[in-house]
Scaffold this motif. Structure first.
Motif, short mmCIF file in Angstrom:
data_model
loop_
_atom_site.label_atom_id
_atom_site.label_comp_id
_atom_site.label_asym_id
_atom_site.label_seq_id
_atom_site.Cartn_x
_atom_site.Cartn_y
_atom_site.Cartn_z
N SER A 108 0.91 -1.17 -0.02
CA SER A 108 0.03 0.07 0.11
C SER A 108 0.91 1.40 -0.02
N LEU A 109 1.78 1.23 0.77
CA LEU A 109 2.85 2.39 0.85
C LEU A 109 3.32 2.99 -0.51
N PRO A 110 4.14 2.18 -1.04
CA PRO A 110 4.53 2.56 -2.45
C PRO A 110 3.46 2.77 -3.52
N LEU A 111 2.39 2.17 -3.51
CA LEU A 111 1.18 2.70 -4.43
C LEU A 111 0.67 3.98 -4.00
N TRP A 112 0.55 4.21 -2.71
CA TRP A 112 -0.07 5.65 -2.10
C TRP A 112 1.14 6.79 -2.44
N ILE A 113 2.30 6.52 -2.26
CA ILE A 113 3.31 7.28 -2.60
C ILE A 113 3.54 7.82 -4.11
N THR A 150 -4.85 14.91 6.55
CA THR A 150 -4.48 13.73 7.63
C THR A 150 -5.19 12.52 6.92
N SER A 151 -6.43 12.82 6.30
CA SER A 151 -7.08 11.59 5.62
C SER A 151 -6.36 10.84 4.46
N ASN A 152 -5.73 11.77 3.77
CA ASN A 152 -4.83 11.35 2.72
C ASN A 152 -3.56 10.63 3.05
N VAL A 153 -3.03 11.23 4.17
CA VAL A 153 -1.87 10.65 4.67
C VAL A 153 -2.02 9.22 5.17
N ILE A 154 -2.97 9.18 6.00
CA ILE A 154 -3.40 7.87 6.60
C ILE A 154 -3.88 6.68 5.66
N ARG A 155 -4.14 6.92 4.39
CA ARG A 155 -4.63 6.01 3.56
C ARG A 155 -3.92 4.71 3.52
N THR A 158 -4.40 2.78 6.67
CA THR A 158 -5.79 2.13 6.84
C THR A 158 -5.99 0.91 5.99
N LEU A 159 -5.44 0.87 4.78
CA LEU A 159 -5.42 0.09 3.74
C LEU A 159 -4.63 -1.45 4.37
N SER A 160 -3.49 -1.20 4.75
CA SER A 160 -2.77 -2.00 5.33
C SER A 160 -3.29 -2.71 6.78
N THR A 219 -8.24 1.60 -6.01
CA THR A 219 -8.68 2.30 -7.19
C THR A 219 -9.48 3.41 -7.06
N LEU A 220 -10.16 3.79 -5.99
CA LEU A 220 -10.91 4.78 -5.87
C LEU A 220 -9.97 6.09 -5.55
N TYR A 221 -8.77 5.62 -4.58
CA TYR A 221 -7.85 6.66 -4.40
C TYR A 221 -7.05 6.89 -5.34
N SER A 222 -6.89 5.97 -6.53
CA SER A 222 -6.20 6.47 -7.82
C SER A 222 -7.09 7.29 -8.40
N SER A 223 -8.49 7.23 -8.57
CA SER A 223 -9.28 8.06 -9.45
C SER A 223 -9.14 9.53 -9.08
N GLU A 224 -8.81 9.70 -7.78
CA GLU A 224 -8.83 11.14 -7.32
C GLU A 224 -7.68 11.86 -7.75
N VAL A 225 -6.63 11.20 -8.13
CA VAL A 225 -5.64 12.01 -8.49
C VAL A 225 -5.40 12.45 -10.09
N ASN A 226 -6.69 12.14 -11.07
CA ASN A 226 -6.88 12.49 -12.32
C ASN A 226 -7.86 13.48 -12.50
#
Length: 226
Positions: A108-113, A150-155, A158-160, A219-226
């Protein structure tokens, strides 16, 4: 008692104190026979139907965007990896690697970063708009920025943690019940075996659900960056 209960989550092997138990993460490849890669089989047809269904769902979540082309393959690969490891952990004497934060965080961490770097570098204005929802009063804007940040940082955490906690809870309950089997008489033992059977079915469902939830939330988190 406590040491023997939590020993199922111990990543250390008894062979020269090496971490050989982590090799269980590669055992999923054994369930893909060679004929799967070359000839059409029932197993291949089943897996292709599952992959097509998930591919269509991920395309709906990501939307029609050129920058998201090919990302469904990444999330489906993560789903497959977690699913195999969750199921392998239900088998006797096989180490459950997904019950450790070291593995779930490494996914989760490399994917989020990478998603955050891509979003802030290529879609800076779009990322700023996510920090302040539309219609927020001016006086609440600093607090909303703090909350959304804070919500974005802990995503990633929370996934892991969600995946690890669900894997630990079910395995620990089954281990606690099985340790009491030697102390029970025959009628009570039959009840225990029946309970363990239904818990195994429940854990199988949890293994599927948690891998699916991990994939969908990523997938939902990635859709927010586009």
């Amino acid at each position: 008692m406590m040491n023997s209960t939590f020993s199922i989550f111990d990543p250390m092997s008894s062979l020269m104190n090496w971490n050989l138990n982590w090799i269980s993460t590669l055992l999923g490849l054994m369930f893909l026979p060679k004929i799967y890669w070359f000839n059409t089989s029932r197993y291949m047809i089943l897996w292709l139907s599952i992959s097509k269904t998930l591919h269509s769902e991920l395309n709906i979540l990501l939307g029609k965007n050129k920058m998201t082309k090919g990302m469904t393959l990444i999330f489906f690969t993560i789903f497959t990896f977690i699913l195999f490891n969750n199921f392998l952990g239900l088998l006797p004497y096989i180490f459950t690697s997904t019950s450790h934060l070291s593995l779930s965080l490494s996914i989760s961490l490399p994917l989020w970063i990478s998603l955050m770097l891509f979003g802030w570098i290529n879609n800076t204005n779009h990322m700023f708009t996510h920090l302040i929802p539309q219609g927020t009063p001016f006086i609440l804007m600093p607090f909303m920025v703090l909350i959304e940040t804070t919500s974005n940082v802990i995503r990633s955490m929370t996934l892991s943690v969600r995946l690890t906690a669900n894997m630990i809870a079910g395995h620990l309950l089954m281990s606690l019940l099985s340790n009491n089997g030697v102390l029970l008489n025959l009628p009570s033992l039959s009840i225990l075996i029946t309970t363990q059977f239904f818990l195994l079915i429940l854990e199988s469902a949890v293994a599927i659900i948690q891998s699916y939830v991990f994939m969908v939330l990523s997938t939902l988190y990635s859709s927010e960056v586009n």
